[in-house]
Design a protein around this motif. Structure first.
Motif, PDB file in Angstrom:
ATOM      1  N   ASP A 137       0.819  -1.210   0.000  1.00 13.73           N
ATOM      2  CA  ASP A 137       0.000   0.000   0.000  1.00 13.73           C
ATOM      3  C   ASP A 137       0.857   1.266   0.000  1.00 13.73           C
ATOM      4  O   ASP A 137       0.534   2.230  -0.693  1.00 13.73           O
ATOM      5  CB  ASP A 137      -0.923   0.015   1.226  1.00 13.73           C
ATOM      6  CG  ASP A 137      -1.944  -1.112   1.208  1.00 13.73           C
ATOM      7  OD1 ASP A 137      -2.332  -1.534   0.108  1.00 13.73           O
ATOM      8  OD2 ASP A 137      -2.324  -1.572   2.304  1.00 13.73           O
ATOM      9  N   GLU A 138       1.932   1.268   0.785  1.00 12.67           N
ATOM     10  CA  GLU A 138       2.752   2.461   0.915  1.00 12.67           C
ATOM     11  C   GLU A 138       4.025   2.327   0.094  1.00 12.67           C
ATOM     12  O   GLU A 138       4.561   1.234  -0.079  1.00 12.67           O
ATOM     13  CB  GLU A 138       3.142   2.705   2.383  1.00 12.67           C
ATOM     14  CG  GLU A 138       1.979   2.901   3.315  1.00 12.67           C
ATOM     15  CD  GLU A 138       1.478   1.603   3.919  1.00 12.67           C
ATOM     16  OE1 GLU A 138       2.109   0.558   3.646  1.00 12.67           O
ATOM     17  OE2 GLU A 138       0.458   1.619   4.629  1.00 12.67           O
ATOM     18  N   PRO A 139       4.551   3.434  -0.416  1.00 13.90           N
ATOM     19  CA  PRO A 139       5.838   3.380  -1.118  1.00 13.90           C
ATOM     20  C   PRO A 139       6.969   3.064  -0.146  1.00 13.90           C
ATOM     21  O   PRO A 139       6.887   3.362   1.057  1.00 13.90           O
ATOM     22  CB  PRO A 139       5.987   4.779  -1.704  1.00 13.90           C
ATOM     23  CG  PRO A 139       5.129   5.655  -0.854  1.00 13.90           C
ATOM     24  CD  PRO A 139       3.979   4.804  -0.405  1.00 13.90           C
ATOM     25  N   ARG A 140       7.998   2.473  -0.664  1.00 13.50           N
ATOM     26  CA  ARG A 140       9.204   2.159   0.111  1.00 13.50           C
ATOM     27  C   ARG A 140      10.348   2.955  -0.518  1.00 13.50           C
ATOM     28  O   ARG A 140      10.866   2.585  -1.566  1.00 13.50           O
ATOM     29  CB  ARG A 140       9.476   0.664   0.054  1.00 13.50           C
ATOM     30  CG  ARG A 140      10.482   0.162   1.063  1.00 13.50           C
ATOM     31  CD  ARG A 140      10.572  -1.342   0.920  1.00 13.50           C
ATOM     32  NE  ARG A 140      11.337  -1.953   1.985  1.00 13.50           N
ATOM     33  CZ  ARG A 140      12.246  -2.914   1.791  1.00 13.50           C
ATOM     34  NH1 ARG A 140      12.500  -3.340   0.559  1.00 13.50           N
ATOM     35  NH2 ARG A 140      12.885  -3.443   2.792  1.00 13.50           N
ATOM     36  N   ALA A 162       4.433  -5.216   5.997  1.00  9.58           N
ATOM     37  CA  ALA A 162       3.796  -5.280   4.687  1.00  9.58           C
ATOM     38  C   ALA A 162       3.508  -6.719   4.276  1.00  9.58           C
ATOM     39  O   ALA A 162       2.469  -7.011   3.669  1.00  9.58           O
ATOM     40  CB  ALA A 162       4.686  -4.597   3.648  1.00  9.58           C
ATOM     41  N   LEU A 163       4.412  -7.629   4.610  1.00  8.27           N
ATOM     42  CA  LEU A 163       4.204  -9.030   4.262  1.00  8.27           C
ATOM     43  C   LEU A 163       3.015  -9.611   5.021  1.00  8.27           C
ATOM     44  O   LEU A 163       2.234 -10.392   4.463  1.00  8.27           O
ATOM     45  CB  LEU A 163       5.469  -9.837   4.558  1.00  8.27           C
ATOM     46  CG  LEU A 163       5.382 -11.345   4.295  1.00  8.27           C
ATOM     47  CD1 LEU A 163       4.975 -11.642   2.859  1.00  8.27           C
ATOM     48  CD2 LEU A 163       6.705 -12.020   4.638  1.00  8.27           C
ATOM     49  N   LEU A 164       2.853  -9.238   6.277  1.00  6.29           N
ATOM     50  CA  LEU A 164       1.713  -9.741   7.040  1.00  6.29           C
ATOM     51  C   LEU A 164       0.394  -9.310   6.393  1.00  6.29           C
ATOM     52  O   LEU A 164      -0.565 -10.079   6.327  1.00  6.29           O
ATOM     53  CB  LEU A 164       1.787  -9.244   8.484  1.00  6.29           C
ATOM     54  CG  LEU A 164       2.870  -9.895   9.348  1.00  6.29           C
ATOM     55  CD1 LEU A 164       2.975  -9.187  10.687  1.00  6.29           C
ATOM     56  CD2 LEU A 164       2.588 -11.382   9.551  1.00  6.29           C
ATOM     57  N   ARG A 165       0.336  -8.077   5.888  1.00  8.50           N
ATOM     58  CA  ARG A 165      -0.875  -7.625   5.201  1.00  8.50           C
ATOM     59  C   ARG A 165      -1.097  -8.429   3.918  1.00  8.50           C
ATOM     60  O   ARG A 165      -2.234  -8.792   3.590  1.00  8.50           O
ATOM     61  CB  ARG A 165      -0.770  -6.131   4.887  1.00  8.50           C
ATOM     62  CG  ARG A 165      -0.872  -5.240   6.114  1.00  8.50           C
ATOM     63  CD  ARG A 165      -1.156  -3.794   5.739  1.00  8.50           C
ATOM     64  NE  ARG A 165      -0.048  -3.201   4.989  1.00  8.50           N
ATOM     65  CZ  ARG A 165       0.961  -2.553   5.546  1.00  8.50           C
ATOM     66  NH1 ARG A 165       1.029  -2.430   6.872  1.00  8.50           N
ATOM     67  NH2 ARG A 165       1.910  -2.029   4.810  1.00  8.50           N
ATOM     68  N   ALA A 166      -0.007  -8.718   3.197  1.00 11.95           N
ATOM     69  CA  ALA A 166      -0.136  -9.510   1.971  1.00 11.95           C
ATOM     70  C   ALA A 166      -0.623 -10.921   2.279  1.00 11.95           C
ATOM     71  O   ALA A 166      -1.464 -11.479   1.554  1.00 11.95           O
ATOM     72  CB  ALA A 166       1.208  -9.552   1.238  1.00 11.95           C
ATOM     73  N   ARG A 167      -0.112 -11.496   3.364  1.00 11.85           N
ATOM     74  CA  ARG A 167      -0.548 -12.849   3.734  1.00 11.85           C
ATOM     75  C   ARG A 167      -2.029 -12.862   4.116  1.00 11.85           C
ATOM     76  O   ARG A 167      -2.744 -13.817   3.802  1.00 11.85           O
ATOM     77  CB  ARG A 167       0.316 -13.362   4.887  1.00 11.85           C
ATOM     78  CG  ARG A 167       1.766 -13.670   4.489  1.00 11.85           C
ATOM     79  CD  ARG A 167       1.853 -14.924   3.655  1.00 11.85           C
ATOM     80  NE  ARG A 167       3.199 -15.206   3.191  1.00 11.85           N
ATOM     81  CZ  ARG A 167       4.111 -15.891   3.872  1.00 11.85           C
ATOM     82  NH1 ARG A 167       3.816 -16.361   5.087  1.00 11.85           N
ATOM     83  NH2 ARG A 167       5.291 -16.100   3.354  1.00 11.85           N
ATOM     84  N   ARG A 168      -2.471 -11.815   4.780  1.00 13.22           N
ATOM     85  CA  ARG A 168      -3.891 -11.754   5.129  1.00 13.22           C
ATOM     86  C   ARG A 168      -4.768 -11.657   3.878  1.00 13.22           C
ATOM     87  O   ARG A 168      -5.941 -12.058   3.890  1.00 13.22           O
ATOM     88  CB  ARG A 168      -4.163 -10.576   6.070  1.00 13.22           C
ATOM     89  CG  ARG A 168      -3.638 -10.782   7.484  1.00 13.22           C
ATOM     90  CD  ARG A 168      -4.217  -9.766   8.450  1.00 13.22           C
ATOM     91  NE  ARG A 168      -3.720  -8.438   8.213  1.00 13.22           N
ATOM     92  CZ  ARG A 168      -2.629  -7.921   8.794  1.00 13.22           C
ATOM     93  NH1 ARG A 168      -1.927  -8.658   9.661  1.00 13.22           N
ATOM     94  NH2 ARG A 168      -2.241  -6.692   8.535  1.00 13.22           N
ATOM     95  N   ARG A 177       7.014  -0.682  -4.215  1.00 13.53           N
ATOM     96  CA  ARG A 177       7.302   0.385  -5.168  1.00 13.53           C
ATOM     97  C   ARG A 177       8.095   1.466  -4.439  1.00 13.53           C
ATOM     98  O   ARG A 177       7.928   1.658  -3.235  1.00 13.53           O
ATOM     99  CB  ARG A 177       6.011   0.988  -5.716  1.00 13.53           C
ATOM    100  CG  ARG A 177       5.132   0.022  -6.512  1.00 13.53           C
ATOM    101  CD  ARG A 177       3.728   0.574  -6.657  1.00 13.53           C
ATOM    102  NE  ARG A 177       3.067   0.675  -5.359  1.00 13.53           N
ATOM    103  CZ  ARG A 177       1.917   1.303  -5.145  1.00 13.53           C
ATOM    104  NH1 ARG A 177       1.313   1.917  -6.137  1.00 13.53           N
ATOM    105  NH2 ARG A 177       1.384   1.343  -3.947  1.00 13.53           N
ATOM    106  N   ASN A 178       8.935   2.188  -5.174  1.00 16.54           N
ATOM    107  CA  ASN A 178       9.668   3.292  -4.557  1.00 16.54           C
ATOM    108  C   ASN A 178       8.843   4.574  -4.619  1.00 16.54           C
ATOM    109  O   ASN A 178       7.678   4.568  -5.046  1.00 16.54           O
ATOM    110  CB  ASN A 178      11.049   3.459  -5.187  1.00 16.54           C
ATOM    111  CG  ASN A 178      10.994   3.775  -6.678  1.00 16.54           C
ATOM    112  OD1 ASN A 178       9.989   4.268  -7.203  1.00 16.54           O
ATOM    113  ND2 ASN A 178      12.085   3.495  -7.369  1.00 16.54           N
ATOM    114  N   GLU A 179       9.433   5.680  -4.197  1.00  9.80           N
ATOM    115  CA  GLU A 179       8.691   6.936  -4.128  1.00  9.80           C
ATOM    116  C   GLU A 179       8.289   7.456  -5.509  1.00  9.80           C
ATOM    117  O   GLU A 179       7.393   8.311  -5.620  1.00  9.80           O
ATOM    118  CB  GLU A 179       9.490   7.999  -3.365  1.00  9.80           C
ATOM    119  CG  GLU A 179      10.829   8.352  -4.018  1.00  9.80           C
ATOM    120  CD  GLU A 179      11.962   7.503  -3.498  1.00  9.80           C
ATOM    121  OE1 GLU A 179      13.008   8.087  -3.129  1.00  9.80           O
ATOM    122  OE2 GLU A 179      11.821   6.273  -3.470  1.00  9.80           O
TER     123      GLU A 179
END
Length: 303
Positions: A137-140, A162-168, A177-179
């Protein structure tokens, strides 16, 4: 099972390695690590360590990037890796782990870090099928106060969230994605896409770890399949319209990507490259032989 490791110049039991809860490693995430894969050859009597010199070089760069004065020379660390790998008792692939960590309590202590080398099994690291990704969801950001080329544990806290959200969401991994909105990497792996006869991956300046396995995959892609490896920025559209995509790391090896968010990707060509890479890693083809350190096992039990 008792497992040996190398710690600060001597072999000892991995369960004997201790860190104070009040150490700078624990309090301030002052830990650098690296890892390479050791893959059994077809006889099961030898482990093939993939590009050990490159991993040791990256480990030393990461230590310097975090301000660690590493007390061991490259040849000493290489000897430590070989000594630990030689004592592997199984037949499957293992990950060789190198850790450097601040054992003192001070934020700016300049003592030499503790160093430990040990093994981790890689069987079952990821499902044996094309993997699915969810876009974060957020840029890295590519540019931070801790550069992405420093392989430090501090980078992985945000990736875990972020991975936990993807697993859910039912996905195997998360795609960052970058900025600038361009694609970078996943939580623990490099991303590559197939575009005709090219194998594309983002350059380090986009905010990715300088992946050693992706360079090895490029060698196999060129030698076995005639593909041309190329580093260039990737947009989300580049990924979604690709002829296939792969993830790779020292722990994962190589794996095809089956879908990004709700978009399925073709994966036959990616699976062909994964197969070619696996065969080269085991020594069934010669494409990686020039970057392999072979270690004869002392406890292989082979006949």
């Amino acid at each position: 099972m008792h497992q040996e490791c190398w710690r600060d110049g001597r072999l000892t039991g991995l369960d004997e390695v201790r860190l104070s809860i009040d150490s700078a490693a624990m309090r301030y995430a002052q830990v650098v690590f690296d890892g390479c894969a050791a893959v059994a050859d077809p006889t099961g009597t030898t482990l093939r360590i993939l590009d050990l010199p490159a991993h040791l070089s990256r480990f030393r760069r990461s230590c310097a990037g975090l301000g660690f004065a590493l007390p061991w020379a490259p040849d000493e660390l290489a000897e430590a890796v070989v000594a630990v790998t030689r004592r592997h008792h199984g037949r499957g692939a293992v990950g060789v782990r190198l850790f450097a960590y601040a054992e003192g309590e001070g934020f700016l202590d300049d003592a030499s870090p503790g160093v430990c080398v040990f093994l981790r099994p890689l069987d079952g690291y990821a499902p044996n099928r094309p993997l699915t990704l969810a876009t974060a969801d957020e840029p890295r950001p590519a540019y931070t106060d801790l550069p992405r080329w420093v392989k430090a544990t501090a980078h992985y806290a945000g990736a875990r969230r972020a991975l936990l959200r993807a697993r859910r969401a039912g996905r195997d991994d998360v795609l960052f994605r970058n900025e600038a909105g361009r694609i970078t990497e996943t939580s623990r792996a490099s991303l590559l896409v197939l575009d005709g006869d090219r194998l594309l991956s983002p350059p380090v300046a986009e905010g990715v770890l300088p992946g050693i396995t992706r360079e090895l995959l490029g060698i196999v892609a060129k030698g076995a399949l005639g593909l041309t490896p190329e580093h260039r920025p990737l947009t989300p559209a580049d990924v979604l319209t690709a002829d296939g995509a792969l993830l790779c790391s020292s722990s994962l090896g190589a794996a095809a990507v089956g879908a990004v968010d709700e978009h399925p990707l073709p994966h036959d060509a990616a699976i062909a490259l994964v197969t070619a890479f696996d065969r080269a890693a085991r020594g069934e083809t010669p494409h990686l032989d020039d970057v392999v350190t072979s270690v004869r096992l002392t406890n292989s039990g082979a006949r």
